[in-house]
Design a protein around this motif. Structure first.
Motif, mmCIF file in Angstrom:
data_model
loop_
_atom_site.group_PDB
_atom_site.id
_atom_site.type_symbol
_atom_site.label_atom_id
_atom_site.label_comp_id
_atom_site.label_asym_id
_atom_site.label_seq_id
_atom_site.Cartn_x
_atom_site.Cartn_y
_atom_site.Cartn_z
ATOM 1 N N LEU A 1 7.575 -16.120 7.514
ATOM 2 C CA LEU A 1 7.816 -15.432 6.250
ATOM 3 C C LEU A 1 6.587 -14.668 5.792
ATOM 4 O O LEU A 1 6.698 -13.598 5.183
ATOM 5 C CB LEU A 1 8.273 -16.430 5.188
ATOM 6 N N ALA A 2 5.400 -15.199 6.100
ATOM 7 C CA ALA A 2 4.165 -14.470 5.796
ATOM 8 C C ALA A 2 4.145 -13.139 6.545
ATOM 9 O O ALA A 2 3.792 -12.088 5.981
ATOM 10 C CB ALA A 2 2.951 -15.317 6.177
ATOM 11 N N TYR A 3 4.512 -13.173 7.814
ATOM 12 C CA TYR A 3 4.556 -11.953 8.617
ATOM 13 C C TYR A 3 5.569 -10.962 8.029
ATOM 14 O O TYR A 3 5.296 -9.756 7.912
ATOM 15 C CB TYR A 3 4.924 -12.313 10.064
ATOM 16 N N ALA A 4 6.743 -11.485 7.637
ATOM 17 C CA ALA A 4 7.788 -10.608 7.118
ATOM 18 C C ALA A 4 7.365 -9.912 5.826
ATOM 19 O O ALA A 4 7.832 -8.803 5.535
ATOM 20 C CB ALA A 4 9.066 -11.409 6.892
ATOM 21 N N LEU A 5 6.491 -10.527 5.034
ATOM 22 C CA LEU A 5 5.985 -9.852 3.829
ATOM 23 C C LEU A 5 5.376 -8.499 4.177
ATOM 24 O O LEU A 5 5.609 -7.491 3.490
ATOM 25 C CB LEU A 5 4.936 -10.722 3.142
ATOM 26 N N PHE A 6 4.580 -8.473 5.243
ATOM 27 C CA PHE A 6 3.924 -7.226 5.647
ATOM 28 C C PHE A 6 4.939 -6.245 6.238
ATOM 29 O O PHE A 6 4.786 -5.026 6.066
ATOM 30 C CB PHE A 6 2.809 -7.522 6.648
ATOM 31 N N GLU A 7 5.950 -6.766 6.913
ATOM 32 C CA GLU A 7 7.008 -5.882 7.419
ATOM 33 C C GLU A 7 7.709 -5.176 6.260
ATOM 34 O O GLU A 7 7.974 -3.965 6.319
ATOM 35 C CB GLU A 7 8.022 -6.685 8.225
ATOM 36 N N VAL A 8 8.026 -5.929 5.223
ATOM 37 C CA VAL A 8 8.718 -5.357 4.069
ATOM 38 C C VAL A 8 7.827 -4.343 3.362
ATOM 39 O O VAL A 8 8.283 -3.253 2.970
ATOM 40 C CB VAL A 8 9.159 -6.469 3.105
ATOM 41 N N ALA A 9 6.545 -4.664 3.201
ATOM 42 C CA ALA A 9 5.626 -3.731 2.551
ATOM 43 C C ALA A 9 5.506 -2.433 3.341
ATOM 44 O O ALA A 9 5.550 -1.329 2.766
ATOM 45 C CB ALA A 9 4.252 -4.380 2.388
ATOM 46 N N ALA A 10 5.340 -2.542 4.661
ATOM 47 C CA ALA A 10 5.220 -1.348 5.494
ATOM 48 C C ALA A 10 6.486 -0.505 5.427
ATOM 49 O O ALA A 10 6.433 0.735 5.347
ATOM 50 C CB ALA A 10 4.919 -1.751 6.940
ATOM 51 N N ALA B 1 8.748 0.656 -5.647
ATOM 52 C CA ALA B 1 9.648 -0.382 -6.158
ATOM 53 C C ALA B 1 11.101 -0.045 -5.858
ATOM 54 O O ALA B 1 11.889 -0.911 -5.463
ATOM 55 C CB ALA B 1 9.442 -0.567 -7.657
ATOM 56 N N GLU B 2 11.473 1.211 -6.015
ATOM 57 C CA GLU B 2 12.841 1.627 -5.706
ATOM 58 C C GLU B 2 13.144 1.452 -4.221
ATOM 59 O O GLU B 2 14.261 1.059 -3.848
ATOM 60 C CB GLU B 2 13.041 3.079 -6.119
ATOM 61 N N ALA B 3 12.158 1.712 -3.373
ATOM 62 C CA ALA B 3 12.345 1.516 -1.935
ATOM 63 C C ALA B 3 12.568 0.041 -1.606
ATOM 64 O O ALA B 3 13.382 -0.301 -0.740
ATOM 65 C CB ALA B 3 11.137 2.055 -1.170
ATOM 66 N N LEU B 4 11.851 -0.842 -2.289
ATOM 67 C CA LEU B 4 12.064 -2.273 -2.080
ATOM 68 C C LEU B 4 13.492 -2.659 -2.440
ATOM 69 O O LEU B 4 14.145 -3.431 -1.725
ATOM 70 C CB LEU B 4 11.082 -3.090 -2.917
ATOM 71 N N GLY B 5 13.991 -2.125 -3.542
ATOM 72 C CA GLY B 5 15.315 -2.478 -4.005
ATOM 73 C C GLY B 5 16.431 -2.046 -3.073
ATOM 74 O O GLY B 5 17.526 -2.625 -3.115
ATOM 75 N N ARG B 6 16.196 -1.058 -2.219
ATOM 76 C CA ARG B 6 17.233 -0.623 -1.284
ATOM 77 C C ARG B 6 16.940 -1.049 0.164
ATOM 78 O O ARG B 6 17.605 -0.601 1.098
ATOM 79 C CB ARG B 6 17.411 0.891 -1.357
#
Length: 405
Positions: A314-323, A339-344
């Motif tokens: 899950l730590a690794y996935a945090l960086f995947e989501v941010a990238a 923020a809008e990109a995170l939401g979609r």
């Protein structure tokens, strides 16, 4: 998404990814996987390509000091001194909400994980009508834990068990027993009888009230979210009083490799069943470079000399989501756009598929759970075996459920 390792030709100043990680204090060991992944991925995340334009990326961390005050100060430093465009964090009953709340106050996108989503969302005041604007999360829910544990109880002894609840008097216990959103109603809906005598204070000094209630009511299964130390104490006192449950299920600290033993030779975790949210056997790969779950676990063990642990994925996935958010935002230099990109976001990660477009509530994506048990291992003294996998497609079972004995 395109992530590159070059640094030339970037558009404007660097995009800073801020990381709040426990490096000192009581949660410092839980900060190890996040710190490791940050070091591992730094060469891979030097830039992202967004709309044909390459942007330099920096990864910068601050120590939460394992407390809410330290977490808030870490976020402020990352935003004020490092111009963080997005903040990542992992774990901590007090720390994680403090990071998220500070990001919400400052208007900075945040992604977090390893904290039941009901506590993250409703515990911070979120509602369906008034979701958060800046803060996003991925995890399982208290109801998911209850369903997974009920699967294990029924494997051990059939339906309609009498289950003793060993829950503390703090937020973990209070949310577990919440009448609508917690563990308790989901488990009871499966037909199980749950006994919840009293919330105890951590660290525990004894469990007399629990033991009396469990013995009087014939509880043959115990469920908890105790620390390793407190579970070891409970097992010792239970043995002294003659309580011999067929099974103990325990989440939270017992999802990690054994660190605490009782007065006997066996560690507190031995033959305790728990949730499995990530392992080297999970059939997932990184969206950044294709690293498999097995390869990530091996890299951690080779790089640190320590046993892999579940938060690593899950730590690794945090960086995947941010990238991914920086690469797909309409304008990665603007907080609102990120923020809008995170939401979609819908993304296949090394922690599995994450989808913020389908709930269960705004700002939250869920992680799938399976059932596991700590058993004597071949490579490590205790190893987490997957013993119930019906909720995770493609995950092999690699052990049978063993009676507590």
């Amino acid at each position: 998404m395109r992530v590159t390792s070059g640094t030339g030709g970037t558009g404007g100043g660097p995009l800073t990814v801020g990381v709040v990680v426990a490096r000192t204090g009581r949660l410092s060991k839980l900060g190890d996987p996040l710190a490791f992944v940050m070091s591992l991925l730094e060469p891979e995340l030097r830039s992202v390509v967004n709309g044909g334009r390459r942007h330099e990326v920096r990864l910068v961390s601050r120590d939460s000091r394992s407390c809410a005050g330290g977490a808030r100060e870490a976020v402020r430093e990352l935003v004020r001194d490092e111009d963080a465009r997005i903040v990542l964090t992992l774990a901590g009953t007090e720390v994680l909400p403090a990071v998220a709340d500070t990001c919400e106050e400052l208007g900075v996108p945040c992604v977090s994980s390893t904290f039941p989503w009901q506590v993250y969302y409703y515990g911070r005041g979120g509602t369906q009508q008034r979701p958060f604007r800046w803060t996003y999360h991925f995890c399982w829910g208290l109801d998911d834990i209850a369903e997974t544990f009920a699967d294990l109880w029924e494997i051990a002894g059939g339906p309609a068990r009498t289950v003793g609840c060993l829950w503390n008097g703090g937020p973990q216990g209070e949310w577990s027993r919440h009448p609508e959103l917690g563990f308790l109603p989901a488990a009871r809906a499966r037909g199980h009888r749950l006994l919840d005598p009293v919330g105890y204070r951590e660290p525990a000094s004894g469990f007399d009230e629990h033991l009396e209630a469990f013995l009087a009511e014939g509880a043959d299964i115990v469920t908890s979210a105790a620390t390793g130390r407190d579970l070891a104490l409970f097992r010792e006192r239970a043995a002294e009083r003659g309580l011999r449950p067929k099974m103990i299920t325990c989440s939270r600290w017992l999802a990690y490799p054994p660190t605490t033993t009782g007065s006997g030779e066996r560690p507190a975790q031995e033959n305790v069943a728990t949730l499995v949210y990530w392992s080297p056997r999970h059939p997932y790969r990184s969206s950044i470079d294709g690293t498999s779950a097995a390869e990530l676990a091996e890299a951690y063990e080779q790089g640190t000399g320590r046993q892999w642990l579940q938060p690593l994925g899950l730590a690794y996935a945090l960086f995947e989501v941010a990238a991914h958010a920086l690469a797909t935002a309409d304008d990665p230099t603007q907080a609102a756009s990120v923020a809008e990109a995170l939401g979609r976001t819908r993304l296949e990660t090394v922690a599995g598929p994450l989808d913020w477009t389908s709930g269960p509530v705004p700002n939250v994506a869920t992680v799938r759970l399976s059932g596991g048990q700590w058993q004597p291992g071949r490579r490590h003294g205790q190893e987490l075996r997957v013993v119930a996998n019906r909720r995770v497609e493609g995950l092999p079972v690699d052990g049978d459920l063993v009676p507590l004995g």
